[in-house]
Design an enzyme around this catalytic site. Sequence first.
Site, mmCIF file in Angstrom:
data_model
loop_
_atom_site.group_PDB
_atom_site.id
_atom_site.type_symbol
_atom_site.label_atom_id
_atom_site.label_comp_id
_atom_site.label_asym_id
_atom_site.label_seq_id
_atom_site.Cartn_x
_atom_site.Cartn_y
_atom_site.Cartn_z
ATOM 1 N N TYR A 58 -10.654 -13.008 -12.576
ATOM 2 C CA TYR A 58 -9.940 -13.228 -13.848
ATOM 3 C C TYR A 58 -8.476 -13.587 -13.613
ATOM 4 C CZ TYR A 58 -14.181 -11.817 -16.150
ATOM 5 O OH TYR A 58 -15.488 -11.785 -16.576
ATOM 6 N N ARG A 61 -8.321 -17.356 -13.165
ATOM 7 C CA ARG A 61 -8.496 -18.067 -14.446
ATOM 8 C C ARG A 61 -7.285 -17.853 -15.361
ATOM 9 N NH1 ARG A 61 -13.914 -15.964 -16.727
ATOM 10 N NH2 ARG A 61 -13.625 -17.587 -18.309
ATOM 11 N N GLN A 91 -16.200 -18.326 -28.446
ATOM 12 C CA GLN A 91 -16.750 -17.606 -27.300
ATOM 13 C C GLN A 91 -15.754 -17.643 -26.142
ATOM 14 O OE1 GLN A 91 -21.264 -18.568 -26.811
ATOM 15 N NE2 GLN A 91 -20.355 -20.309 -27.890
ATOM 16 N N ASN A 92 -14.722 -18.451 -26.303
ATOM 17 C CA ASN A 92 -13.758 -18.653 -25.221
ATOM 18 C C ASN A 92 -12.775 -17.495 -25.141
ATOM 19 O OD1 ASN A 92 -15.074 -21.078 -24.929
ATOM 20 N ND2 ASN A 92 -13.504 -22.252 -26.031
ATOM 21 N N ASP A 94 -9.830 -18.090 -23.677
ATOM 22 C CA ASP A 94 -8.486 -18.684 -23.597
ATOM 23 C C ASP A 94 -7.811 -18.564 -24.960
ATOM 24 O OD1 ASP A 94 -10.258 -21.757 -23.668
ATOM 25 O OD2 ASP A 94 -8.938 -21.109 -25.291
ATOM 26 N N HIS A 109 -15.963 -12.880 -27.090
ATOM 27 C CA HIS A 109 -16.153 -12.437 -25.706
ATOM 28 C C HIS A 109 -14.870 -11.970 -25.049
ATOM 29 C CE1 HIS A 109 -19.947 -15.184 -25.677
ATOM 30 N NE2 HIS A 109 -20.136 -14.049 -26.325
ATOM 31 N N THR A 176 -20.633 -25.873 -26.968
ATOM 32 C CA THR A 176 -21.332 -24.685 -26.485
ATOM 33 C C THR A 176 -22.787 -25.017 -26.212
ATOM 34 O OG1 THR A 176 -22.050 -22.413 -26.981
ATOM 35 C CG2 THR A 176 -21.654 -23.861 -28.866
HETATM 36 N N1 APR Z 1 -16.479 -31.744 -25.157
HETATM 37 C C1 APR Z 1 -17.475 -31.089 -25.822
HETATM 38 N N2 APR Z 1 -18.457 -30.392 -25.204
HETATM 39 C C2 APR Z 1 -18.424 -30.383 -23.857
HETATM 40 C C3 APR Z 1 -17.428 -31.048 -23.096
HETATM 41 C C4 APR Z 1 -16.434 -31.754 -23.810
HETATM 42 N N3 APR Z 1 -15.446 -32.410 -23.177
HETATM 43 N N4 APR Z 1 -17.698 -30.833 -21.772
HETATM 44 C C5 APR Z 1 -18.806 -30.061 -21.728
HETATM 45 N N5 APR Z 1 -19.250 -29.796 -22.976
HETATM 46 C C6 APR Z 1 -20.398 -29.004 -23.389
HETATM 47 C C7 APR Z 1 -21.550 -28.967 -22.431
HETATM 48 O O1 APR Z 1 -22.437 -30.058 -22.673
HETATM 49 C C8 APR Z 1 -22.200 -27.628 -22.784
HETATM 50 O O2 APR Z 1 -23.162 -27.788 -23.814
HETATM 51 O O3 APR Z 1 -19.944 -27.673 -23.499
HETATM 52 C C9 APR Z 1 -21.042 -26.788 -23.308
HETATM 53 C C10 APR Z 1 -20.605 -25.699 -22.344
HETATM 54 O O4 APR Z 1 -21.657 -24.774 -22.245
HETATM 55 P P1 APR Z 1 -21.421 -23.477 -21.357
HETATM 56 O O5 APR Z 1 -20.771 -23.863 -20.080
HETATM 57 O O6 APR Z 1 -22.718 -22.727 -21.338
HETATM 58 O O7 APR Z 1 -20.323 -22.639 -22.171
HETATM 59 P P2 APR Z 1 -20.555 -21.708 -23.427
HETATM 60 O O8 APR Z 1 -21.671 -22.222 -24.279
HETATM 61 O O9 APR Z 1 -19.229 -21.526 -24.064
HETATM 62 O O10 APR Z 1 -21.001 -20.317 -22.734
HETATM 63 C C11 APR Z 1 -21.175 -19.219 -23.596
HETATM 64 O O11 APR Z 1 -21.526 -17.797 -21.671
HETATM 65 O O12 APR Z 1 -20.892 -17.194 -19.560
HETATM 66 C C12 APR Z 1 -20.831 -16.833 -20.880
HETATM 67 O O13 APR Z 1 -19.153 -15.555 -21.886
HETATM 68 C C13 APR Z 1 -19.399 -16.827 -21.341
HETATM 69 O O14 APR Z 1 -18.492 -17.490 -23.477
HETATM 70 C C14 APR Z 1 -19.356 -17.889 -22.419
HETATM 71 C C15 APR Z 1 -20.798 -17.954 -22.872
#
Ligand code: APR
Length: 235
Positions: A58, A61, A91-92, A94, A109, A176
């Site tokens: 962490y 990050r 869910q972020n 940041d 989160h 997401t």
């Molecule tokens: N613009 C929009 N979407 C994007 C971009 C972009 N520039 N780049 C990537 N993505 C999309 C991807 O296609 C994907 O569907 O963002 C999504 C990211 O998915 P994850 O990496 O799974 O992130 P997230 O859905 O926020 O994860 C949820 O999982 O690990 C845990 O707690 C953590 O909050 C997180 C949760």
Amino acid sequence: MPADSMKRIAVLSGAGISAESSISTFRDHNGLWRTHRFEDLATPEAWQRNPLLVLEFYNVRRKQLFEVEPNAAHYALKRLEQHYHVDIITQNVDDLHERAGSTSVLHLHGELKKARSTGNPDLVVELTHWELKWGDKAPDGAQLRPHIVWFGEAVPNISPAIQIVKKADILLVIGTSLQVYPAAGLLGYASQHTPIYLIDPQATGHRDMDNIHLIRKKAGEGVPEIVEQLLTISI
Ligand code: APR
């Protein structure tokens, strides 16, 4: 426009909205869970087993977060507040929504720039420096831990998030993969008359939901576009 007459927009954001601010996602080809094992870094067991490794994960990050900026998608959501009541559920961990000026941000989160007592989860402190070290204590004398909801831990903010989605006239789902619950389940609380816009280059349809509109674009392009459309129709 008087605030109480404004239509309500709920936003559910994920790591993808911060990707264009150079913050890694989790499940993309270069995502954090492609190069790290979350079991070793983001679970209570990992903290018990190797707290220094977790603190370092962490810290790296958090250090980066002090060096990046919100992007066009974050700023577009702030503009939306001119004519809509906007509640962001993220869910972020940041603080880019807040730094872009959004006034209602609910973190499901946790928050990277905060830490909390290992003795009292309600005792939360702001971190002004990127490094959280073993031996850094909360006001109650207990070791500080990242103020992050780890896998397997409760998501206390899911209840207010559900109420926000239930009341929404429009739902924007941005960046997401919708693979983590209970966050992903929020879509199911939108009324069937609530249009849902999914902004994600990899957005895929949901067979059982015909009120979903896919915008297969990056957030930096797709969010300003949908925001301008929503601001135009609101006048
Ligand atoms: N613009 C929009 N979407 C994007 C971009 C972009 N520039 N780049 C990537 N993505 C999309 C991807 O296609 C994907 O569907 O963002 C999504 C990211 O998915 P994850 O990496 O799974 O992130 P997230 O859905 O926020 O994860 C949820 O999982 O690990 C845990 O707690 C953590 O909050 C997180 C949760």
